[in-house]
Every structure is written in structure tokens, then in C-alpha cells.
Design an enzyme around this catalytic site. Sequence first.
Site, PDB file in Angstrom:
ATOM      1  N   SER A  21      31.912 -24.473   8.476  1.00 32.49           N
ATOM      2  CA  SER A  21      31.013 -24.507   9.631  1.00 32.49           C
ATOM      3  C   SER A  21      31.763 -24.195  10.921  1.00 32.49           C
ATOM      4  CB  SER A  21      30.382 -25.894   9.730  1.00 32.49           C
ATOM      5  OG  SER A  21      29.619 -26.010  10.911  1.00 32.49           O
ATOM      6  N   ASN A  99      25.268 -27.556   8.502  1.00 32.07           N
ATOM      7  CA  ASN A  99      26.119 -28.628   9.017  1.00 32.07           C
ATOM      8  C   ASN A  99      25.308 -29.391  10.072  1.00 32.07           C
ATOM      9  OD1 ASN A  99      28.107 -29.605  11.287  1.00 32.07           O
ATOM     10  ND2 ASN A  99      29.370 -29.409   9.454  1.00 32.07           N
ATOM     11  N   CYS A 130      31.417 -36.791  14.879  1.00 30.15           N
ATOM     12  CA  CYS A 130      30.772 -36.785  16.189  1.00 30.15           C
ATOM     13  C   CYS A 130      30.884 -38.156  16.857  1.00 30.15           C
ATOM     14  CB  CYS A 130      29.293 -36.433  16.040  1.00 30.15           C
ATOM     15  SG  CYS A 130      29.024 -34.826  15.312  1.00 30.15           S
ATOM     16  N   LYS A 165      31.357 -34.587   5.695  1.00 32.04           N
ATOM     17  CA  LYS A 165      32.624 -34.019   6.165  1.00 32.04           C
ATOM     18  C   LYS A 165      33.451 -35.099   6.858  1.00 32.04           C
ATOM     19  CE  LYS A 165      34.391 -29.856   8.408  1.00 32.04           C
ATOM     20  NZ  LYS A 165      33.994 -28.579   9.066  1.00 32.04           N
ATOM     21  N   GLY A 217      43.805 -24.313  11.253  1.00 32.70           N
ATOM     22  CA  GLY A 217      44.696 -23.221  10.906  1.00 32.70           C
ATOM     23  C   GLY A 217      45.812 -23.645   9.968  1.00 32.70           C
TER      24      GLY A 217
END
Length: 302
Positions: A21, A99, A130, A165, A217
Site C-alpha cells: 500500500s 488498505n 495510525c 498490518k 527500503g
Amino acid sequence: MVQLNTKIGSLELKNPVMTASGTFGYGTEYADFMDISRLGAIIVKGTTLNPRQGNPYPRMAETPSGMLNAVGLQNKGVDYFVDYIYPEVRKIQTNIIVNVSGSCIDDYVQTAGIINTLDDIPAIELNISCPNVKQGGMAFGVNPESAAQVVAAVRKAYDKTLIVKLSPNVTDITEIARAVEGAGADSVSLINTMLGMAIDAEKRKPILSTVTGGMSGPAVKPVAMRMVWQTAKAVKIPVIGLGGICSATDAIEFLLAGASAIQIGTANFIDPSISEKVIDGIEEYLNRHGFTSVQEIIGALE
């Protein structure tokens, strides 16, 4: 013929390669670069109950072997998704997963309930990283009790495959994973971005408008793989691994660590066709080692 299919709960994937996402738009943006129907699943950008403008610029920064982002879940809200995005993405011949994000439990519940009515959306991924505005901005996913509360509430409103997630910004990720499993999650995906920051030394100021942001990354891969390995041993539900996957070898390592599927994120910005290359690379690896199914290497770390 090597079998690449895998399952996440009751969700059937033609192969274990998904897109993360926030890195793949709504999927259609990548159609010029690859055959998006080859993917096991596409997880569309974070969707909230109401439109969000996101954070002020600058909200992205390059880091050694990765990037920081503080986009802030910019999107036009779930009603816009239903009216304008869903009619297009439902045509894609693969699993489309939404998502879902929110600032309080009711936000999550309402958004999930609306998406539950869409016939061609077989799963949601709950972003519990969140901030809970009713608890001083602390993320739902850093506390087992709050993580379980939001998952249990969404489970009542949503009857399809529920993926949760997980945030890596915790002391023990297995504690959170077991909590959401107990609350009704069908699967967990990990890791979300790690909290980081970047400074402009000449200006003596933070680079991001929000000071801190999410790091992703290749730099996060070792941490992500360790957490996937730990979690896969701690829960009975399928684990989806992500964090720094840039090649088929990376993906295979996550599968060996116990992931039933993987997600590719930041690498999409570097090579828009990376997902196809990973699918082909997994198949080549299985053939080369004499395996007949991807299931034979899931959790097969010796």
C-alpha cells in the site's frame, strides 16, 4: 509446472507476490510498465472514512539504502473510492485489497463496513499504525489491548479476509501479532515503516515538515526479516512479509523465514516492473532446486 499459488486465510493468490500500500497507487498507474494481472494481489493506497489532504511538503526524503515518507495518508475518502476507483480496479484480473486507516475505532469500522459491500474486493489490510486521536495520538498497533480492540470491532463489521498490518516500532512484535490473531485477524502483514528522521545540516532544520517519518527500503530488510521469522513461529495465521524486498532472492528469503506471501514497496519507485521480475525469479529458483510448489519453501529455513 511449478505451483506458485498460496493462500492467505480463505484468499487464494495465484502467486505470493503482492504490492505494498502507498507504493503502487491503485494499480492502474503501473499498467504501462507491466502486466498487473500477473500479481498475486494489489494493495491499494491507504483509504480513510473522510478525505485527507496529507501532511505539508516536504514529506519525502532520500536516505542511505532507502527513503523517509510522511505523506500522511492523502486520499479522497472511501466514498470516492467506491464511486470512482472501484469501477476501474474491479476489472483487474487479480485480488484487489484495500488498505484501511483511521483515527479512531469508529472510523475503521465504518470504512470496513462500506468496503464489505463491494463484491470484487475480497480482503482489507488494516493499518493499525495510525494515531488514535482519542488516546493522545498513540498508534493503535503499539499496544496489544488497543490493537485487539480495533481488530475485534472491525471483525464484527467485515466478513471477508482481514489482514492486519503491524508496526515495527514496538518492543515485542509477537505480542501484538498474538493479540490481533486472538481478536479475529485472518493474517498479519509486517513490517510497516520504521520511525526515522533526516536533518539538513546547512539549514540546521529537519528535512521533513513533520520532523519524523516512516523509513522504508533495503535498509530495513534485516529488521523486517527478523520480525517475520519471530511472528511466523508465534501465530497460527499466515504471515505476509515486507520491508526492503528488491529482488526475487529477497522475496525467497522472507518465504524461507515463514512468510506465506510477500509485498514489494519502495522498489516499485526504482523499477516499476520489479514485481514481474520477482515472480519469474521465484519460479526459476523453485525449478533450479527441484521444488514443485512454493509451499515447499515457506518456513523451510534449516
